[in-house]
Design a protein around this motif. Structure first.
Motif, PDB file in Angstrom:
ATOM      1  N   VAL A  32       0.971  -1.155   0.069  1.00  0.00           N
ATOM      2  CA  VAL A  32      -0.155   0.113   0.016  1.00  0.00           C
ATOM      3  C   VAL A  32       0.960   1.249   0.017  1.00  0.00           C
ATOM      4  N   VAL A  42      -2.785   0.299  -4.015  1.00  0.00           N
ATOM      5  CA  VAL A  42      -2.291  -0.970  -3.855  1.00  0.00           C
ATOM      6  C   VAL A  42      -1.405  -1.282  -5.198  1.00  0.00           C
ATOM      7  N   SER A  78       3.273   0.004   3.547  1.00  0.00           N
ATOM      8  CA  SER A  78       3.414  -1.373   4.015  1.00  0.00           C
ATOM      9  C   SER A  78       4.980  -1.685   4.420  1.00  0.00           C
TER      10      SER A  78
END
Length: 173
Positions: A32, A42, A78
């Motif tokens: 992400v 994403v 992420s």
């Protein structure tokens, strides 16, 4: 040669940027990211010429040429930096089986409301293991607020799933 080089300039720039992204791997499938305009996406695929992403807010795909993608300031959510890491101490006796110790550590980490994981498992773990690593300030209140946040997140996930199913049914008509 000049005309050919000028015509292939963008193609070659995207190709070499794609190679750099694949070798350097600042992003991978499923990460992400926060884009410069503030939207979140994403990563779907990093190709040799284009990177495709799913825009979360608008539920659409976006394709960015790798040369443009590589030159932007993009935050990979992420893979947080060390500023977002948190260290906890878990008191475990030295004679505990390693598998049991690992299981206990996983449950204690899962019990923290800010870690990622299955919400059902997190709700179960938070009641039993939250605060296991030591007493904190306003521990009971923090546990209650964490449970409320997880329940709200669970409800949002259910509603988003319903919306997604309804949109899919609508598009099939």
């Amino acid at each position: 040669a000049f005309i050919l080089g000028f015509a292939l300039k963008d193609i070659l720039a995207n190709f070499f940027s794609g190679l750099v992204l694949l070798i350097d791997t600042p992003f991978s499938f499923g990460d992400v990211v926060a884009l410069p305009d503030g939207s979140r996406a994403v990563i779907r695929k990093i190709g040799l010429r284009l990177t495709s992403m799913y825009l979360i807010d608008s539920h659409s795909e976006i394709y960015i040429p790798n040369a443009a993608f590589q030159s932007q300031n993009i935050v990979n959510l992420s893979r947080p930096t060390s500023h977002y890491y948190y260290t906890i101490s878990i008191p475990i006796k030295g004679d505990v089986e390693p598998a049991r110790a690992i299981s206990l550590m996983e449950k204690v980490v899962l019990a923290h409301p800010d870690t990622m994981g299955d919400i059902e498992q997190k709700l179960e773990a938070i009641e039993r293991y939250y605060g296991y690593s030591g007493a904190g300030v306003k521990q009971k209140l923090k546990r209650e607020v964490g449970v409320m946040r997880l329940l709200a997140e669970q409800e949002v996930t259910r509603m988003l799933l319903k919306i997604e199913i309804n949109l899919k049914q609508l598009s099939d008509i």
